[in-house]
Scaffold this motif. Structure first.
Motif, PDB file in Angstrom:
ATOM      1  N   ILE A   1      -2.456   4.553  62.130  1.00  0.00           N
ATOM      2  CA  ILE A   1      -2.351   5.444  60.977  1.00  0.00           C
ATOM      3  C   ILE A   1      -3.483   5.091  60.009  1.00  0.00           C
ATOM      4  O   ILE A   1      -3.921   3.948  59.944  1.00  0.00           O
ATOM      5  CB  ILE A   1      -0.976   5.349  60.289  1.00  0.00           C
ATOM      6  N   ARG A   2      -3.967   6.102  59.293  1.00  0.00           N
ATOM      7  CA  ARG A   2      -5.103   5.906  58.382  1.00  0.00           C
ATOM      8  C   ARG A   2      -4.621   6.195  56.969  1.00  0.00           C
ATOM      9  O   ARG A   2      -4.470   7.353  56.581  1.00  0.00           O
ATOM     10  CB  ARG A   2      -6.239   6.873  58.747  1.00  0.00           C
ATOM     11  N   VAL A   3      -4.360   5.160  56.220  1.00  0.00           N
ATOM     12  CA  VAL A   3      -3.703   5.330  54.918  1.00  0.00           C
ATOM     13  C   VAL A   3      -4.559   4.741  53.799  1.00  0.00           C
ATOM     14  O   VAL A   3      -4.946   3.564  53.852  1.00  0.00           O
ATOM     15  CB  VAL A   3      -2.305   4.681  54.945  1.00  0.00           C
ATOM     16  N   GLY A   4      -4.845   5.559  52.797  1.00  0.00           N
ATOM     17  CA  GLY A   4      -5.694   5.129  51.684  1.00  0.00           C
ATOM     18  C   GLY A   4      -4.945   4.985  50.380  1.00  0.00           C
ATOM     19  O   GLY A   4      -4.616   3.889  49.939  1.00  0.00           O
ATOM     20  N   THR A   5      -4.629   6.112  49.742  1.00  0.00           N
ATOM     21  CA  THR A   5      -4.121   6.077  48.367  1.00  0.00           C
ATOM     22  C   THR A   5      -2.780   5.356  48.231  1.00  0.00           C
ATOM     23  O   THR A   5      -2.525   4.737  47.201  1.00  0.00           O
ATOM     24  CB  THR A   5      -4.018   7.510  47.794  1.00  0.00           C
ATOM     25  N   THR A   6      -1.950   5.413  49.227  1.00  0.00           N
ATOM     26  CA  THR A   6      -0.660   4.718  49.126  1.00  0.00           C
ATOM     27  C   THR A   6      -0.870   3.211  48.981  1.00  0.00           C
ATOM     28  O   THR A   6      -0.064   2.525  48.371  1.00  0.00           O
ATOM     29  CB  THR A   6       0.214   5.032  50.354  1.00  0.00           C
TER      30      THR A   6
ATOM     31  N   GLY B   1      -1.935  10.537  60.921  1.00  0.00           N
ATOM     32  CA  GLY B   1      -1.077  10.192  59.795  1.00  0.00           C
ATOM     33  C   GLY B   1      -1.878   9.591  58.659  1.00  0.00           C
ATOM     34  O   GLY B   1      -2.670   8.666  58.865  1.00  0.00           O
ATOM     35  N   MET B   2      -1.681  10.146  57.442  1.00  0.00           N
ATOM     36  CA  MET B   2      -2.326   9.673  56.229  1.00  0.00           C
ATOM     37  C   MET B   2      -1.223   9.390  55.203  1.00  0.00           C
ATOM     38  O   MET B   2      -0.040   9.428  55.552  1.00  0.00           O
ATOM     39  CB  MET B   2      -3.311  10.733  55.701  1.00  0.00           C
ATOM     40  N   SER B   3      -1.590   9.164  53.947  1.00  0.00           N
ATOM     41  CA  SER B   3      -0.565   8.822  52.950  1.00  0.00           C
ATOM     42  C   SER B   3       0.582   9.829  52.905  1.00  0.00           C
ATOM     43  O   SER B   3       1.746   9.450  52.804  1.00  0.00           O
ATOM     44  CB  SER B   3      -1.195   8.707  51.558  1.00  0.00           C
TER      45      SER B   3
ATOM     46  N   ALA C   1      -6.615   0.682  56.818  1.00  0.00           N
ATOM     47  CA  ALA C   1      -6.567   0.825  55.359  1.00  0.00           C
ATOM     48  C   ALA C   1      -7.819   1.574  54.919  1.00  0.00           C
ATOM     49  O   ALA C   1      -8.938   1.060  55.040  1.00  0.00           O
ATOM     50  CB  ALA C   1      -6.492  -0.548  54.693  1.00  0.00           C
ATOM     51  N   VAL C   2      -7.629   2.795  54.449  1.00  0.00           N
ATOM     52  CA  VAL C   2      -8.784   3.657  54.144  1.00  0.00           C
ATOM     53  C   VAL C   2      -9.307   3.318  52.747  1.00  0.00           C
ATOM     54  O   VAL C   2      -8.686   3.620  51.732  1.00  0.00           O
ATOM     55  CB  VAL C   2      -8.403   5.146  54.267  1.00  0.00           C
ATOM     56  N   SER C   3     -10.457   2.664  52.743  1.00  0.00           N
ATOM     57  CA  SER C   3     -10.997   2.071  51.518  1.00  0.00           C
ATOM     58  C   SER C   3     -12.131   2.875  50.913  1.00  0.00           C
ATOM     59  O   SER C   3     -12.807   2.421  49.984  1.00  0.00           O
ATOM     60  CB  SER C   3     -11.463   0.642  51.822  1.00  0.00           C
ATOM     61  N   LYS C   4     -12.353   4.079  51.423  1.00  0.00           N
ATOM     62  CA  LYS C   4     -13.432   4.919  50.882  1.00  0.00           C
ATOM     63  C   LYS C   4     -13.264   5.118  49.380  1.00  0.00           C
ATOM     64  O   LYS C   4     -12.164   5.375  48.895  1.00  0.00           O
ATOM     65  CB  LYS C   4     -13.448   6.276  51.597  1.00  0.00           C
ATOM     66  N   ARG C   5     -14.384   5.018  48.676  1.00  0.00           N
ATOM     67  CA  ARG C   5     -14.406   5.226  47.218  1.00  0.00           C
ATOM     68  C   ARG C   5     -13.373   4.383  46.472  1.00  0.00           C
ATOM     69  O   ARG C   5     -12.829   4.802  45.463  1.00  0.00           O
ATOM     70  CB  ARG C   5     -14.249   6.712  46.887  1.00  0.00           C
TER      71      ARG C   5
ATOM     72  N   LYS D   1      -5.353   5.741  43.504  1.00  0.00           N
ATOM     73  CA  LYS D   1      -6.267   6.872  43.416  1.00  0.00           C
ATOM     74  C   LYS D   1      -7.707   6.449  43.659  1.00  0.00           C
ATOM     75  O   LYS D   1      -8.138   5.406  43.197  1.00  0.00           O
ATOM     76  CB  LYS D   1      -6.142   7.501  42.030  1.00  0.00           C
ATOM     77  N   ARG D   2      -8.439   7.292  44.366  1.00  0.00           N
ATOM     78  CA  ARG D   2      -9.851   7.001  44.625  1.00  0.00           C
ATOM     79  C   ARG D   2     -10.707   7.328  43.413  1.00  0.00           C
ATOM     80  O   ARG D   2     -10.356   8.209  42.633  1.00  0.00           O
ATOM     81  CB  ARG D   2     -10.345   7.823  45.820  1.00  0.00           C
ATOM     82  N   LEU D   3     -11.850   6.646  43.300  1.00  0.00           N
ATOM     83  CA  LEU D   3     -12.842   7.008  42.285  1.00  0.00           C
ATOM     84  C   LEU D   3     -13.405   8.365  42.655  1.00  0.00           C
ATOM     85  O   LEU D   3     -13.565   8.676  43.832  1.00  0.00           O
ATOM     86  CB  LEU D   3     -13.985   5.987  42.257  1.00  0.00           C
TER      87      LEU D   3
HETATM   88  C1  LIG Z   1      -9.380   9.868  53.275  1.00  0.00           C
HETATM   89  C2  LIG Z   1      -8.876   9.941  54.654  1.00  0.00           C
HETATM   90  C3  LIG Z   1      -7.628   9.366  55.001  1.00  0.00           C
HETATM   91  C4  LIG Z   1      -6.699   8.700  54.002  1.00  0.00           C
HETATM   92  O1  LIG Z   1      -6.177   9.614  53.093  1.00  0.00           O
HETATM   93  P1  LIG Z   1      -5.018   9.179  52.058  1.00  0.00           P
HETATM   94  O2  LIG Z   1      -4.366  10.471  51.717  1.00  0.00           O
HETATM   95  O3  LIG Z   1      -5.700   8.537  50.900  1.00  0.00           O
HETATM   96  O4  LIG Z   1      -4.086   8.255  52.755  1.00  0.00           O
HETATM   97  C5  LIG Z   1      -7.247   9.443  56.328  1.00  0.00           C
HETATM   98  N1  LIG Z   1      -8.024  10.028  57.274  1.00  0.00           N
HETATM   99  C6  LIG Z   1      -9.201  10.584  56.976  1.00  0.00           C
HETATM  100  C7  LIG Z   1     -10.002  11.208  58.062  1.00  0.00           C
HETATM  101  C8  LIG Z   1      -9.671  10.561  55.666  1.00  0.00           C
HETATM  102  O5  LIG Z   1     -10.856  11.119  55.391  1.00  0.00           O
END
Ligand SMILES: *Cc1c(COP(=O)(O)O)cnc(C)c1O
Length: 224
Positions: free
Chosen positions: A211-216, A195-197, A23-27, A220-222
């Protein structure tokens, strides 16, 4: 149910159980991480060392933190005491530094080689031929405190799903090739972080193990 918990639950319903969700929690605001944590999700990914260390200090110690962003050599020392996996090893210098810092505290670090698979010049990572060359010249036995677990890649940011599929497929082929050559007999070398969102479904089709998924999940990130 809290919103992030609901997002996670819905998301994971469509992801095979053997695939690990970073779960990509950046920002993202801490409250959203807490919601995920309370629901039971304990694998988070961040791309900046400073933010990662700050969050690690705030959150419980049973979280697995993954470094997914470009890593500068001089920041390695801040990560080695706690990081679960570094997805972004893209040079021999970085490999050496991780080994040195991890050796000092006697804590082997799981790492992935980040491979450049996208068409855009801006996407980071080592190109496949350079990676093979690196492995030929530098047997990994020289780096006992680095555990290479597999490969990471980012596809081109495009609507062309066939292009994305081709890129993920090439990463899988490279993993399979390395597994038969430089990593023969090394059962730990198997991961494919891709794999991302926007493209995780294609990545799963093509054999992603993480898989590395953030915004889904978090929305939306700050902005910075
Ligand atoms: C930010 C980031 C993600 C996640 O991106 P989303 O589109 O928000 O799912 C995955 N991988 C890397 C390397 C990233 O920097």
């Amino acid at each position: 149910m809290e919103q992030i918990a609901e997002n996670l639950k819905n998301f994971l319903q469509n992801v095979p159980a053997e695939i690990r969700l970073i779960a990509v929690s950046k920002r993202q605001p801490e409250e959203k991480l807490w919601e995920a944590y309370r629901w039971g999700h304990k694998i988070f990914g961040e791309n900046l060392v400073q933010e990662l260390v700050r969050k690690k200090d705030i959150f419980p110690t049973d979280i697995e933190w993954h470094m997914i962003g470009h890593l500068q050599k001089n920041k390695v020392k801040y990560l080695v005491p706690f990081i679960h996996c570094i997805h972004s090893v893209d040079s021999l210098d970085l490999l050496k530094e991780i080994n040195k810092r991890a050796g000092k505290i006697n804590r082997p670090i799981s790492c992935l080689f980040e491979v450049h698979i996208a068409q855009e010049a801006s996407k980071s990572g080592i190109i496949p031929d350079d990676l093979k060359h690196l492995l030929e010249e530098n047997p990994l036995s020289q780096f006992p405190f680095v555990k290479i677990k597999g490969l990471m890649g980012m596809a081109t940011n495009t609507d062309d799903t066939e292009q994305i599929r081709k890129e993920f497929h090439s990463l899988r082929q490279l993993r399979d090739e390395l597994k038969q050559t430089f990593f023969a007999g090394n059962a730990e070398f198997k991961e494919l972080s891709m794999g991302m969102s926007g493209d995780y479904q294609i990545a799963i089709d093509e054999g992603a193990t993480m898989i590395r998924v953030g915004t889904t999940i978090f929305g939306k990130r700050l902005t910075k």
